[in-house]
Design an enzyme around this catalytic site. Structure first.
Site, PDB file in Angstrom:
ATOM      1  N   GLY A   1       2.560   2.425  10.675  1.00 43.61           N
ATOM      2  CA  GLY A   1       3.462   3.554  10.529  1.00 43.61           C
ATOM      3  C   GLY A   1       4.159   3.948  11.824  1.00 43.61           C
ATOM      4  O   GLY A   1       4.773   5.005  11.908  1.00 43.61           O
TER       5      GLY A   1
ATOM      6  N   SER B   1       3.498  -2.019  10.171  1.00 46.46           N
ATOM      7  CA  SER B   1       4.946  -2.075  10.364  1.00 46.46           C
ATOM      8  C   SER B   1       5.561  -3.428   9.995  1.00 46.46           C
ATOM      9  O   SER B   1       6.460  -3.913  10.678  1.00 46.46           O
ATOM     10  CB  SER B   1       5.310  -1.687  11.802  1.00 46.46           C
TER      11      SER B   1
ATOM     12  N   HIS C   1      -9.407   1.206   4.794  1.00 47.88           N
ATOM     13  CA  HIS C   1      -8.127   1.356   5.494  1.00 47.88           C
ATOM     14  C   HIS C   1      -8.325   2.276   6.698  1.00 47.88           C
ATOM     15  O   HIS C   1      -9.099   3.235   6.645  1.00 47.88           O
ATOM     16  CB  HIS C   1      -7.077   1.940   4.547  1.00 47.88           C
TER      17      HIS C   1
ATOM     18  N   GLU D   1      -6.672   4.637   7.829  1.00 47.44           N
ATOM     19  CA  GLU D   1      -6.473   6.074   7.575  1.00 47.44           C
ATOM     20  C   GLU D   1      -7.710   6.692   6.931  1.00 47.44           C
ATOM     21  O   GLU D   1      -8.021   7.858   7.163  1.00 47.44           O
ATOM     22  CB  GLU D   1      -5.210   6.276   6.721  1.00 47.44           C
TER      23      GLU D   1
ATOM     24  N   LYS E   1       0.109   4.270  -0.221  1.00 48.59           N
ATOM     25  CA  LYS E   1      -0.472   5.483   0.373  1.00 48.59           C
ATOM     26  C   LYS E   1      -0.271   6.665  -0.584  1.00 48.59           C
ATOM     27  O   LYS E   1      -0.395   6.491  -1.784  1.00 48.59           O
ATOM     28  CB  LYS E   1       0.114   5.725   1.765  1.00 48.59           C
TER      29      LYS E   1
ATOM     30  N   GLU F   1      -5.381  -4.898  10.478  1.00 49.33           N
ATOM     31  CA  GLU F   1      -4.358  -3.868  10.655  1.00 49.33           C
ATOM     32  C   GLU F   1      -4.618  -3.125  11.956  1.00 49.33           C
ATOM     33  O   GLU F   1      -5.400  -2.168  11.988  1.00 49.33           O
ATOM     34  CB  GLU F   1      -4.415  -2.876   9.484  1.00 49.33           C
TER      35      GLU F   1
ATOM     36  N   ASN G   1       0.869  -1.171   0.000  1.00 46.86           N
ATOM     37  CA  ASN G   1       0.000   0.000   0.000  1.00 46.86           C
ATOM     38  C   ASN G   1       0.907   1.222   0.000  1.00 46.86           C
ATOM     39  O   ASN G   1       1.513   1.545   1.012  1.00 46.86           O
ATOM     40  CB  ASN G   1      -0.896  -0.029   1.257  1.00 46.86           C
TER      41      ASN G   1
HETATM   42  P1  PGA Z   1       2.903   0.420   7.524  1.00 51.23           P
HETATM   43  O1  PGA Z   1       1.411   0.582   6.936  1.00 51.23           O
HETATM   44  O2  PGA Z   1       3.435  -0.854   6.958  1.00 51.23           O
HETATM   45  O3  PGA Z   1       3.634   1.630   7.033  1.00 51.23           O
HETATM   46  O4  PGA Z   1       2.783   0.351   9.000  1.00 51.23           O
HETATM   47  C1  PGA Z   1       0.577  -0.514   6.734  1.00 51.23           C
HETATM   48  C2  PGA Z   1      -0.739  -0.070   6.150  1.00 51.23           C
HETATM   49  O5  PGA Z   1      -1.228   0.981   6.582  1.00 51.23           O
HETATM   50  O6  PGA Z   1      -1.322  -0.709   5.255  1.00 51.23           O
END
Ligand code: PGA
Length: 249
Positions: free
Chosen positions: A173, A213, A95, A97, A11, A167, A9
């Site tokens: 992140g 992460s 997601h 976010e 982003k 997640e 992903n």
């Molecule tokens: P990250 O994000 O690997 O940067 O923690 C994962 C995600 O949000 O899909």
């Protein structure tokens, strides 16, 4: 046997030119990675460049969101037919976010998931608890509620086509990965819900990815859990060599 899905992903990172550069380096590194399915989800503006860059390979391209309507007065949204037209085959839905910053709810997650399926895209439907929810012992309740409202209303034939991503928001992140045991525990909760809603066979077949992460140095331990059927990788999917080493855990 559930075939692993290793998904990236991106982003809000990379331009079309940077997308082409990524795949130039990434493609040869995963040319023999037939043990898994590989899906990369770049921003909408990169989809066409990404599809062109993976032509003739097994790598699949996905969007990061999808409108619930086919077309109409929905400023800022991108519809299923538009995504399909680029050659993309997947889309992330719900997601954290989107839930956190853009008002996504379980109800809109369901509508977007149904739209993805209607237009022949494979949705990667995300669920996961926030830090305060985990700390107050509500992880199971939160993930169950997200499943019941966002996924369980699907028809059985629709459920058979989705991917689920667990997640935990506190791990995204932040550099704080859920330990393989913590992740597997929640995957079991989600699979138990799937069993209740859709029966054992469907629950055994659905692939549940872990995200939060995931890095080259923890991918193998996560993937060693039989409950973890793949990963959804944010930050570490931006680097071709790094993401290839996750794919080839
Ligand atoms: P990250 O994000 O690997 O940067 O923690 C994962 C995600 O949000 O899909």
């Amino acid at each position: 046997m559930r075939k692993p899905v290793m998904a990236g992903n991106w982003k809000m990172y990379k331009t079309p030119a940077e997308t082409a550069q990524f795949f130039e380096k990434f493609r040869p590194l995963v040319a023999n990675s037939s043990h898994c399915e590989i899906v990369i989800c770049p921003p909408f503006t990169d989809l066409a460049a990404a599809v062109a860059a993976v032509k003739g390979t097994a790598i699949r391209i996905g969007a990061q969101n999808i409108a619930w309507a086919k077309e109409g007065a929905f400023t800022g949204e991108i519809s299923g037919p538009m995504i399909v037209d680029t050659g993309a085959t997947h889309t992330i839905v719900g997601h954290s976010e989107r839930r956190q910053y853009f008002g996504e709810t379980d109800e809109t997650v369901l509508k977007r998931t149904q739209a993805a399926l209607d237009f022949g895209l494979t949705p990667i439907v995300c669920v996961g608890e926030r830090l305060e929810e985990r700390e107050s012992g509500r992880t199971e309740a939160v993930c169950t509620a997200q499943f019941l409202r966002g996924i369980a209303p699907l028809a059985a034939a629709q459920f058979a086509k989705i991917l689920i991503a667990y997640e935990p928001v506190w791990a995204i992140g932040t550099g704080k990965t859920a330990t393989p045991d913590i992740a597997a525990d929640v995957h079991r909760v989600i699979r138990a819900q799937a069993r209740e809603a859709f029966g054992k066979e469907a629950a055994d077949a659905v692939r549940i990815l872990y995200g939060g992460s995931v890095k080259p140095d923890n991918a193998r331990a996560l993937m060693a859990q039989p409950e973890i059927d793949g990963v959804l990788v944010g930050g570490a999917s931006l680097d071709p060599a790094g993401f290839a080493s996750i794919v080839n855990f």
